[in-house]
Design a protein around this motif. Structure first.
Motif, short mmCIF file in Angstrom:
data_model
loop_
_atom_site.label_atom_id
_atom_site.label_comp_id
_atom_site.label_asym_id
_atom_site.label_seq_id
_atom_site.Cartn_x
_atom_site.Cartn_y
_atom_site.Cartn_z
N PRO A 1 -15.99 4.18 -20.08
CA PRO A 1 -14.67 3.56 -19.95
C PRO A 1 -13.58 4.47 -19.39
CG PRO A 1 -15.61 3.03 -22.07
CD PRO A 1 -16.51 4.05 -21.46
N ALA B 1 -13.64 -3.14 -21.29
CA ALA B 1 -14.93 -2.52 -20.97
C ALA B 1 -15.62 -2.04 -22.24
CB ALA B 1 -14.74 -1.36 -20.00
N GLU C 1 -9.45 -1.22 -19.81
CA GLU C 1 -10.28 -0.15 -20.35
C GLU C 1 -10.89 -0.59 -21.67
OE1 GLU C 1 -8.78 3.96 -19.12
OE2 GLU C 1 -9.30 4.29 -21.23
#
Lengths: 291, 308, 381
Positions: free
Chosen positions: A215, A110, A107
């Motif tokens: 995200p 990203a 996450e």
């Protein structure tokens, strides 16, 4: 009142389809490897980002971008299986921790690569509105339902009637017996992970144009998909489908008469109640060796 | 005997920290203590009994908000509010635990997650009582412990109490039963153990400890906000226990120190730091499954072996 | 010989370094996590202000010039992190003032620490009304609280006769605070369906259906621009032609790009400052912002910009870059002409900036509808 109810059921079927896509991938992996991959949500998210990347940088063709995304993430899934989840088989606790570690890493990767702002996947062809009686829906929404239905059907056919699918089912039922009859169990593991990840990627790529790519986009579908699988029965594909749809529809319908800030809780409450009545879920099967 | 002396020296040193530490270090130590307390509760549940709860911190939230309401709205004193709040979290743990414990392994995990999210919703949405998402400010520090130095001593005492309880439980017959339940529940059942009762009891105890941590946390921060009791925090607690070393007495302390102190001192490029953290977690599960405590014990053993 | 040269060089460098006095100013905000996008706007405001102050030579105090050095901490919408950041700023970085924060709950943890160490905290975004009710003399707020925003909005809405009013809102401090405030002021008769959603959720279909069924005259959207663009798209796609009311996040060109003028036409939003308004202070700021960041200014940036400028002005007035208590007293009595208007803190530390209502025209421009005295036509909003 009936019209409002029907409309919410259709809404719920649409949101439920997204949950089903996520749930299908997770149930496939769980069925074969008995691994609960919490990181499935971030794989869904990466599907969205990669689709955006392929669409804007490589090809202007949406369908092609989706296929490329699925292929790319299938490879990622295979690598995860080999590198992380195979060594941790049997150890539930460590699988959970590793999944959480993956979520954190991916996450934030990203965010580091694409920034915290949401991206838009513009696919003008699917932005048209389709009228169903009095109601109007964007084409992309119906596309999600349609593709999900097609995927579910394809999975049924694949699992029931193809050799590979039967081998997958055999592995999920009894690993040792499968090994005895000569099924390459390790290959089944990799395949299930790759396939499951590809399904997550498909979900993210489909949802991207309709909503946004950001995200945290996989967090809620993952949790809801999880609730759906539990509700439907942990190793069961039809269970994942029914469970995901029930969660989606329950959420939408609940807004008609319950305070909307408790919408999430409704989904979970229903899950808990159904599980209390049927501890293995609606279609759950008792695996060999379980008390 | 040597161990006891070493322990006493450590405790004395800990109490003496305010004399030497900067205010910032003290602040970090207070937070470490306050994160360690629920971690001890979770360690008893997860480390010793094998119950992976993903909603543990919601019980800290119950303790926190009950105490907040009692202190600010009902104008009750700190200590009474603390006692009632801890009892409330323990009771909630018993009731909710009883439901969750009807499920096993994956199911149990997700049902606890679900309850954690539902409790969070209540904290966030019940504006009249909890003040909702904006938070419940105006919570007082414990009387007599209002400064940073004195609150540190209170937090430390709370943490030591939690560890003392953990030690007592682990050494007792009850503790042995919990271990037996983790290792082979069917065998334990065959030997006449009332698994359901024991597991519910440890769930309640763990939740009460979480509640204690929650009350002290909001008294320290002087605000109770749902943002302190999210799913992410519950997951954090699991990581604290596991990375520290689940099923070991010192695990929660090591994990809490790592999880609180490290981010404070590593305030570099935020996203990459978290990426590194995630990768580290994966590596830990693959190569150091017994966590920090395990690594330290292993290191100790190697040193001992080499000195022979 | 070489040694002497080196020593001379070192002395020169030291001398020039000493001439560059710096004052560290603390900033707390969200750099990561779901609140990172609004956090970025906040930081832009601070960075622009810092750049301008330093470009003009810095803050003049006691005959010396001090460059502003921002010490930024990511509090990630977590109260414990907020308290830690505040503690660090006060006792390790020893800043004389802290600004920023996005989240009311976190501000609630930072404010007591500010009071403990006598370091003024100037909020530039959190809207929770009870923050300024705690009797904390070291807490100031530049932006309007939920109560103030709602008062202005309700005034406008009632004049338009838009009832019943339904809502789609973030289920967080900003969204819930907004809805509760509006309901209290308008009363149950004039308010209808409330659709809450979690930050990060993107499917509003169930809310859209219910709003249609409730025959709401107007829909108020309490959320930021990303979910806002989706909510409006879904509302319009479903065929709803109700009047839309949005937050200040939905008044920017960036927002316009996410949708199109067709879907937005007629939508109103409250605004901390309309970027194209004809007032010189607003226009000048918008131009400078656009030059530095390449996009239209955001209300959070304007509020934060004003906050830092006020802090600098207070330092000059109090004649100190280190004494928090003197700084607090200076702030309490300061009257500052900011981008968002005239800023003066009341006894509770709350400023009372003007709240505008702007409206999207069909051609993608904005007009100002409220306050009456500042009405302006399409293109000047």
């Amino acid at each position: 009142m009936a019209a409002a109810l029907l409309e919410q059921v259709i809404n719920g079927a649409m949101t439920g389809s997204v949950y089903v896509l996520v749930a299908l991938g997770m149930v496939l992996i769980y069925g074969v490897m008995h691994v609960l991959n919490f990181a499935h949500g971030v794989l869904f998210m990466l599907g969205g980002y990669l689709c955006h990347f392929f669409l804007t940088r490589l090809t202007g063709n949406y369908a092609l971008a989706v296929l490329l995304t699925m292929a790319a993430l299938a490879v990622v899934g295979a690598m995860l299986e080999r590198g992380v989840f195979r060594p941790l088989q049997g150890n539930l606790r460590n699988q959970v921790i590793a999944s959480l570690g993956l979520i954190l890493a991916l996450e934030n990767l990203a965010v580091a690569l694409w920034g915290p702002n949401a991206l838009q996947i513009k696919v003008p062809a699917t932005e048209r509105l389709v009228a169903l009686g009095e109601l109007r829906f964007p084409l992309q929404h119906l596309l999600i339902i349609g593709v999900t239905a097609a995927v579910v059907a394809a999975m049924f056919v694949f699992l029931k009637w193809s050799k590979f699918g039967t081998a997958l089912r055999a592995t999920s039922q009894d690993r040792n017996a499968a090994r005895v009859v000569g099924i390459p169990v390790e290959r089944m593991d990799v395949a299930s992970f790759a396939l499951g990840t590809a399904l997550a990627a498909l979900g993210g790529a489909l949802v991207g144009p309709l909503f946004l790519v950001f995200p945290q986009m996989g967090d809620a579908p993952m949790v809801k998909g999880l609730a759906g699988i539990l509700l439907g029965g942990m190793g069961s594909v039809p269970g994942a489908v029914v469970g995901g749809l029930i969660i989606g529809i329950a959420e939408s319908v609940s807004t008609l008469f319950l305070p909307t800030d408790y919408r999430d809780s409704v989904a979970f409450a229903i899950m808990v109640l159904i599980l209390l009545a049927r501890p293995r879920g609606l279609f759950g099967v008792r695996a060999r060796g379980e008390p | 005997m040597k161990r006891l002396v070493a322990l006493a020296a450590l405790v004395a040193a800990l109490y003496a920290v305010p004399a030497l530490a900067t205010p910032y270090l003290l602040h970090v130590m207070v937070l470490s203590c306050l994160y360690a307390i629920p971690a001890v509760g979770l360690n008893l549940m997860l480390g010793y009994t094998g119950l992976v709860s993903l909603g543990h911190i919601a019980f800290a939230g119950i303790g926190a908000y009950v105490a907040a309401w009692l202190m600010v709205d009902a104008r009750l004193g700190f200590w009474s509010a603390l006692a009632i709040a801890v009892a409330a979290s323990g009771l909630a743990g018993a009731l909710i635990g009883a439901i969750c414990l009807r499920f096993r392994s994956h199911f149990f995990m997700i049902v606890t997650l679900a309850f954690g999210l539902m409790l969070y919703s209540v904290m966030n949405n019940w504006d009249d009582v909890t003040r909702g998402a904006a938070g419940f400010p105006g919570i007082p520090r414990a009387p007599g412990f209002t400064t940073l130095e004195s609150f540190y001593r209170l937090a430390l005492s709370g943490a030591l109490l939690a560890f003392a309880i953990q030690w007592r439980v682990v050494r007792s017959d009850f503790g042995r039963i919990l271990l037996a339940l983790r290792q082979d529940e069917r065998l334990a059942l065959a030997k006449g153990v009332n698994a359901a009762l024991c597991k519910t009891a440890v769930f309640a105890l763990g939740s009460a400890l979480a509640g204690l941590g929650g009350v002290l946390l909001v008294s320290f921060l002087r605000v109770a906000a749902p943002a302190s009791f999210t799913l992410a925090e519950s997951i954090n607690a699991v990581l604290v226990v596991i990375v520290g070393g689940a099923g070991s007495l010192a695990g929660p302390a090591l994990g809490a120190l790592l999880f609180v102190a490290l981010p404070e001192y590593l305030r570099v490029a935020a996203e990459w730091r978290l990426v590194a953290f995630g990768v580290l977690l994966v590596l830990i599960t693959l190569f150091a499954p017994r966590g920090l405590a395990g690594l330290i014990a292993e290191g100790w053993r190697r040193v001992a072996r080499r000195s022979q | 010989m070489l040694m002497r040269l080196v020593i001379l060089l070192a002395a020169c460098i030291a001398a020039t370094a000493a001439a560059q006095d710096k004052v560290a100013v603390g900033i707390v905000t969200s750099l990561t996590g779901p609140m990172a996008p609004p956090g970025k706007f906040q930081m832009n405001g601070f960075n622009l202000a810092a750049e301008e102050i330093n470009g003009a030579g810095g803050i003049t105090v006691g005959g010396r010039k001090y460059m502003v050095d921002l010490k930024v901490y990511d509090t990630r919408a977590n109260p414990a992190e907020g308290a830690s950041a505040m503690q660090r700023l006060a006792t390790v970085d020893k800043v004389p003032v802290v600004l920023g924060e996005l989240h009311s709950g976190v501000a609630g943890a930072e404010a007591p620490v500010a009071q403990d160490y006598g370091v003024p905290l100037i909020l530039t975004v959190p809207t929770g009304p009870n923050l300024t009710e705690q009797g904390n003399r070291f807490l100031f707020r530049v932006n309007a609280s939920n109560d103030q925003l709602n008062l202005a909005l309700v005034d406008f809405i009632q004049k338009q006769g838009w009832a019943p009013l339904s809502f789609i809102a973030w289920n967080n401090d900003a969204g819930r605070g907004g809805v509760n405030g509006m309901k209290k002021l308008l009363g149950d008769a004039k308010t209808g369906y409330v659709g809450y959603f979690n930050v990060g959720e993107v499917d509003f279909s169930s809310h859209v259906s219910n709003i249609r069924a409730s025959n709401a005259r107007a829909v108020m959207l309490f959320m930021d621009e990303e979910p806002g663009s989706l909510a409006i798209k879904q509302l319009r796609d479903a065929g709803l032609k109700t009047q839309l009311i949005g937050t200040l996040a939905m008044g920017s060109d960036r927002f316009l790009k996410r949708l199109d003028a067709d879907r937005l036409a007629g939508m109103v939003q409250y605004n901390a400052f309309p970027p194209n308004a004809d007032t010189p202070r607003i226009r000048s700021f918008s131009e400078r912002y656009k030059k530095k960041f390449g996009e239209e200014a955001h209300g959070f940036a304007a509020q934060s910009y004003d906050g830092l400028m006020m802090a600098a002005a207070a330092m000059q007035k109090a004649g100190t870059v280190s004494d928090g208590k003197k700084l607090r007293d200076a702030l309490a009595g300061l009257e500052h002409d900011g981008v968002i208007g005239r800023i003066r803190f009341d006894a509770k530390g709350q400023a009372n900036p003007p709240v505008y209502v702007t409206q999207w025209c069909a051609n993608g421009m904005r007009r100002i509808l409220y306050p009456e005295s500042l009405k302006a036509d399409c293109g000047a909003g």
